[in-house]
Design a protein around this motif. Structure first.
Motif, PDB file in Angstrom:
ATOM      1  N   SER A 151       0.690  -1.329  -0.207  1.00  0.00           N
ATOM      2  CA  SER A 151       0.005   0.129  -0.054  1.00  0.00           C
ATOM      3  C   SER A 151       0.832   1.395  -0.048  1.00  0.00           C
ATOM      4  O   SER A 151       0.632   2.114  -0.712  1.00  0.00           O
ATOM      5  CB  SER A 151      -0.890  -0.126   1.249  1.00  0.00           C
ATOM      6  N   ALA A 152       1.610   1.305   1.009  1.00  0.00           N
ATOM      7  CA  ALA A 152       2.913   2.520   0.902  1.00  0.00           C
ATOM      8  C   ALA A 152       3.557   2.805  -0.315  1.00  0.00           C
ATOM      9  O   ALA A 152       3.786   3.794  -0.762  1.00  0.00           O
ATOM     10  CB  ALA A 152       3.872   2.438   2.118  1.00  0.00           C
ATOM     11  N   THR A 153       3.856   1.744  -1.037  1.00  0.00           N
ATOM     12  CA  THR A 153       4.535   1.470  -2.167  1.00  0.00           C
ATOM     13  C   THR A 153       3.682   2.252  -3.387  1.00  0.00           C
ATOM     14  O   THR A 153       4.111   2.985  -4.272  1.00  0.00           O
ATOM     15  CB  THR A 153       5.132   0.277  -2.528  1.00  0.00           C
ATOM     16  N   TYR A 154       2.378   1.878  -3.529  1.00  0.00           N
ATOM     17  CA  TYR A 154       1.550   2.083  -4.612  1.00  0.00           C
ATOM     18  C   TYR A 154       1.320   3.748  -4.324  1.00  0.00           C
ATOM     19  O   TYR A 154       1.430   4.790  -5.130  1.00  0.00           O
ATOM     20  CB  TYR A 154       0.023   1.539  -4.426  1.00  0.00           C
ATOM     21  N   HIS A 155       1.124   4.060  -3.088  1.00  0.00           N
ATOM     22  CA  HIS A 155       0.956   5.575  -2.707  1.00  0.00           C
ATOM     23  C   HIS A 155       2.013   6.392  -3.092  1.00  0.00           C
ATOM     24  O   HIS A 155       1.828   7.523  -3.311  1.00  0.00           O
ATOM     25  CB  HIS A 155       0.255   5.581  -1.273  1.00  0.00           C
TER      26      HIS A 155
END
Length: 294
Positions: free
Chosen positions: A205-209
């Motif tokens: 999630s952090a990477t997509y964001h």
């Protein structure tokens, strides 16, 4: 929700009583095609036979079996009439077939690293190829890199490269998502079939964001796959989504896609960030495999 539970129970029963109608060892994996009654499924590993990559009803190939496949069509609530579609990870070719039926003039490129999977999709799952629908044997990341060099762009990019029970780590990094973003058309959407409950959830999630900014999680049942929708500039208004649901419902109904129910499972991360702000981003140097060390 009840019908999703019934589908899950049917697949569990399928695993216990299925007959293997085809089996081979490819360069990358064990491939099995199993049948039980009207259901035919593609699996990638003898040891994880409860996990299917693709299934179809022989009497009604149009009707989708998996919840995650149905959730992917939440993308159509964000975009109109996609004409250039890229699918990374073929499976049985189900998504490609449905999208081609919905948008017969659209160009659909399927990218699959394993040539044996493409052959099985053709021979056992009615995967359709035309002058508009093509398949290419290539690693998805290499394909995207080359597409970027050619300045190609896609309205709808679907990341569905599950390899058994995991996603290849080089397809989960910040650098890869930046490459995907570079081939996304200005009004396009990225739809990723991925984890809803695992140690990777927060990091992914952090990477997509980090690459796309706020995105949408699409989840309709606990502990199943989630679909991430990313790459859009503005979240559609509730009125826009209601209008699109009304338009899409009769088109998607033959595939057993309840787009109204799916729309209610869409949640933006804008005011619902469910991972710590200091979550480490996945990179080519810090890959998902490293997470197994703690």
């Amino acid at each position: 929700m009840f019908k999703y539970l019934i589908a899950a129970l049917l697949l569990t029963a399928f695993s216990a009583y299925a007959d293997v109608i085809h089996q081979e060892r490819s360069l990358y994996r064990n491939i099995l095609v199993e049948e039980s009654g009207d259901l035919r499924c593609l699996k990638f590993d003898e040891k994880t036979r409860k996990s299917s990559q693709s299934c179809m009803y022989k009497s009604n190939p149009q009707k989708l079996v998996f919840n995650y496949t149905k959730l992917t069509f939440a993308s159509l609530l964000m975009i109109d009439n996609p004409q250039n579609v890229l699918i990374i990870g073929l499976g049985g070719g189900t998504l490609s077939n449905v999208i081609h039926e919905l948008y017969p003039t659209a160009s659909i490129e399927n990218v699959e690293i394993d040539p044996a999977v493409i052959k099985v999709a053709r021979d056992f799952f009615d995967f359709k190829e035309t002058d508009k629908v093509t398949s290419k044997v290539q690693d998805g990341r290499i394909f995207v890199k080359r597409a970027a060099l050619k300045k190609q762009q896609y309205d709808w990019i679907i990341l569905d490269a599950f390899n058994g029970d995991y996603i290849p780590e080089h397809l989960l990094t910040k650098e890869f998502f930046e490459e995907v973003k570079s081939v996304l058309s200005p009004n396009g959407i990225v739809a990723a079939n991925t984890f809803s409950s695992s140690k990777l959830y927060e990091h992914e999630s952090a990477t997509y964001h980090a690459v796309f900014g706020d995105f949408i999680n699409v989840i309709t049942e606990k502990n199943s796959n989630r679909i991430i929708l990313a790459g859009f500039d503005n979240m559609p208004t509730e009125q826009n989504i209601t209008g699109r649901v009304k338009k899409l419902a009769p088109l998607l109904s033959p595939y057993d896609v309840d787009i109204k129910a799916i729309s209610k499972g869409m949640q933006s991360t804008k005011n619902n960030q469910d991972w710590p702000t200091d979550t480490k981003i996945l990179t080519d140097q810090y890959s998902p495999a490293n997470l197994l060390n703690f």
